[in-house]
Design an enzyme around this catalytic site. Structure first.
Site, PDB file in Angstrom:
ATOM      1  N   SER A   1      41.289  40.670  37.259  1.00 33.59           N
ATOM      2  CA  SER A   1      41.320  41.617  38.372  1.00 33.59           C
ATOM      3  C   SER A   1      40.562  42.878  37.987  1.00 33.59           C
ATOM      4  CB  SER A   1      42.762  41.969  38.714  1.00 33.59           C
ATOM      5  OG  SER A   1      42.779  43.131  39.508  1.00 33.59           O
TER       6      SER A   1
ATOM      7  N   HIS B   1      38.790  38.574  40.621  1.00 36.86           N
ATOM      8  CA  HIS B   1      39.778  39.009  41.618  1.00 36.86           C
ATOM      9  C   HIS B   1      39.472  40.447  42.017  1.00 36.86           C
ATOM     10  CE1 HIS B   1      43.723  38.671  43.592  1.00 36.86           C
ATOM     11  NE2 HIS B   1      43.960  39.910  43.196  1.00 36.86           N
TER      12      HIS B   1
ATOM     13  N   ASP C   1      40.679  43.557  44.353  1.00 32.45           N
ATOM     14  CA  ASP C   1      41.835  44.096  45.070  1.00 32.45           C
ATOM     15  C   ASP C   1      41.424  45.204  46.030  1.00 32.45           C
ATOM     16  OD1 ASP C   1      44.188  42.691  43.981  1.00 32.45           O
ATOM     17  OD2 ASP C   1      43.516  43.539  42.072  1.00 32.45           O
TER      18      ASP C   1
ATOM     19  N   MET D   1      42.786  47.899  48.668  1.00 31.06           N
ATOM     20  CA  MET D   1      44.002  48.622  49.079  1.00 31.06           C
ATOM     21  C   MET D   1      43.620  49.763  50.004  1.00 31.06           C
ATOM     22  SD  MET D   1      46.000  48.836  45.476  1.00 31.06           S
ATOM     23  CE  MET D   1      46.059  47.443  44.328  1.00 31.06           C
TER      24      MET D   1
ATOM     25  N   HIS E   1      41.383  40.021  47.599  1.00 30.28           N
ATOM     26  CA  HIS E   1      42.807  40.143  47.959  1.00 30.28           C
ATOM     27  C   HIS E   1      42.947  41.379  48.848  1.00 30.28           C
ATOM     28  CE1 HIS E   1      47.122  41.087  46.284  1.00 30.28           C
ATOM     29  NE2 HIS E   1      47.130  40.846  47.576  1.00 30.28           N
TER      30      HIS E   1
ATOM     31  N   MET F   1      44.851  43.925  50.720  1.00 32.87           N
ATOM     32  CA  MET F   1      46.140  44.605  50.914  1.00 32.87           C
ATOM     33  C   MET F   1      45.880  45.695  51.941  1.00 32.87           C
ATOM     34  SD  MET F   1      47.193  44.626  46.913  1.00 32.87           S
ATOM     35  CE  MET F   1      45.512  44.298  46.409  1.00 32.87           C
TER      36      MET F   1
ATOM     37  N   MET G   1      52.778  36.893  44.855  1.00 33.27           N
ATOM     38  CA  MET G   1      52.797  38.122  44.067  1.00 33.27           C
ATOM     39  C   MET G   1      53.935  38.071  43.050  1.00 33.27           C
ATOM     40  SD  MET G   1      50.245  39.871  45.148  1.00 33.27           S
ATOM     41  CE  MET G   1      50.528  41.314  44.116  1.00 33.27           C
TER      42      MET G   1
ATOM     43  N   ASP H   1      49.711  36.482  41.096  1.00 36.76           N
ATOM     44  CA  ASP H   1      49.058  37.779  40.886  1.00 36.76           C
ATOM     45  C   ASP H   1      50.088  38.845  40.532  1.00 36.76           C
ATOM     46  OD1 ASP H   1      47.418  39.997  40.962  1.00 36.76           O
ATOM     47  OD2 ASP H   1      47.115  39.957  43.138  1.00 36.76           O
TER      48      ASP H   1
HETATM   49  C1  DX5 Z   1      48.417  44.424  42.387  1.00 37.91           C
HETATM   50  C2  DX5 Z   1      47.122  43.647  42.417  1.00 37.91           C
HETATM   51  C3  DX5 Z   1      46.873  42.846  41.222  1.00 37.91           C
HETATM   52  C4  DX5 Z   1      46.749  43.625  39.945  1.00 37.91           C
HETATM   53  C5  DX5 Z   1      47.254  42.757  38.841  1.00 37.91           C
HETATM   54  O1  DX5 Z   1      48.717  44.892  43.662  1.00 37.91           O
HETATM   55  O2  DX5 Z   1      47.103  42.793  43.531  1.00 37.91           O
HETATM   56  O3  DX5 Z   1      45.742  42.017  41.396  1.00 37.91           O
HETATM   57  O4  DX5 Z   1      45.447  44.008  39.651  1.00 37.91           O
HETATM   58  O5  DX5 Z   1      47.227  43.506  37.687  1.00 37.91           O
HETATM   59  P1  DX5 Z   1      48.119  43.139  36.422  1.00 37.91           P
HETATM   60  O6  DX5 Z   1      47.661  41.815  35.924  1.00 37.91           O
HETATM   61  O7  DX5 Z   1      47.834  44.264  35.503  1.00 37.91           O
HETATM   62  O8  DX5 Z   1      49.552  43.094  36.897  1.00 37.91           O
HETATM   63 ZN    ZN Z   2      45.540  41.233  43.629  1.00 43.18          ZN
END
Ligand code: DX5
Ligand code: ZN
Length: 233
Positions: A5, A30, A32, A34, A63, A65, A134, A176
């Site tokens: 990620s 990956h 993310d 947000m 991903h 969010m 998750m 994840d």
């Molecule tokens: C959290 C993200 C994850 C995050 C995971 O909301 O969706 O993808 O980057 O990070 P680690 O592996 O550090 O928990």
């Molecule tokens: Zn993620």
């Protein structure tokens, strides 16, 4: 498969970091997204995805969010995303959102938070290429895995196996959040096909092949059968 990620990477060098994990043996990247609305954090959008896309060949696993979801889908597809996952409670019309993702040429998936029931998967299994569970509440990297993930993984694995046994197309199961070498073996045993790894990879410097060493360690740990339950840390 392992999907580092970028959330835990050095944001001033995202292209370089993406290349480094691909070189180190990552299967997917990956990414993310947000929005400071669906989750209490703010990261990057399609422009950054497009910029990173030029640095790697591996699939980019976006991903989302975000809430709402639909307006961003064509932007990420155009930015080179290969897989697009979203949280079903963030979309008014889950079936439509899933269909739109496939129409855009991407693989489609739903993401379930630790407290989101698996019943969200009812009626849409044939729309899914991927299910992402998750292991933490979404919004931040470096959190501790919530132990309820193990039973939930087994339950969703059973749903996927039953779906495929009755002629359904393959669906990948991804985890994840909070994954590290101490729990990835049990996650794999419970049925995970793909593990997202943020902090576990990027907290080690890449100097002297650090990322390669971490990814190799994770891969070996994932392939090692567990005789006793691992700690949820
Ligand atoms: C959290 C993200 C994850 C995050 C995971 O909301 O969706 O993808 O980057 O990070 P680690 O592996 O550090 O928990
Ligand atoms: Zn993620």
């Amino acid at each position: 498969m392992l999907a580092p990620s970028l959330l835990s990477a050095d944001f001033s060098r995202l292209g370089e970091e993406a290349r480094a994990v691909e070189h180190a043996g990552a299967d997917w990247l990956h990414f993310d997204v947000m929005d400071n609305h669906y989750v209490p954090n703010l990261t990057v959008g399609p422009m950054v995805c497009q910029a990173v896309r030029r640095h790697v060949h591996m699939p980019i696993d976006v991903h989302l969010m975000v809430e709402p979801v639909d307006a961003l889908l064509p932007l990420f597809a155009a930015a080179g995303a290969n897989l697009l996952t979203f949280h079903p409670e963030a979309s008014r019309h889950v079936d439509r959102t899933l269909s739109t993702i496939r129409e855009l040429g991407c693989k489609a998936g739903l993401v379930l938070n630790p407290a989101t029931p698996v019943s969200w998967l009812d009626h849409v299994m044939d729309r899914l290429d991927l299910i992402l569970l998750m292991g933490v509440n979404p919004g931040f990297g470096g959190q501790t895995l919530i132990a309820s993930i193990f039973d939930k993984l087994r339950a969703v694995r059973a749903r996927i196996d039953a779906h495929q046994a009755t002629g359904g197309a393959p669906i990948l199961l991804e985890v994840d959040g909070g994954v590290h070498a101490g729990n990835i073996g049990q996650l794999a045993e419970c049925g995970a096909d793909v593990c997202v790894v943020g902090n576990a990879v990027f907290s080690a410097p890449d100097a002297d092949g650090g990322y390669q060493t971490v990814l190799r360690t994770l891969r070996n740990a994932a392939a090692t059968p567990c005789t006793t339950p691992q700690a949820s840390r």
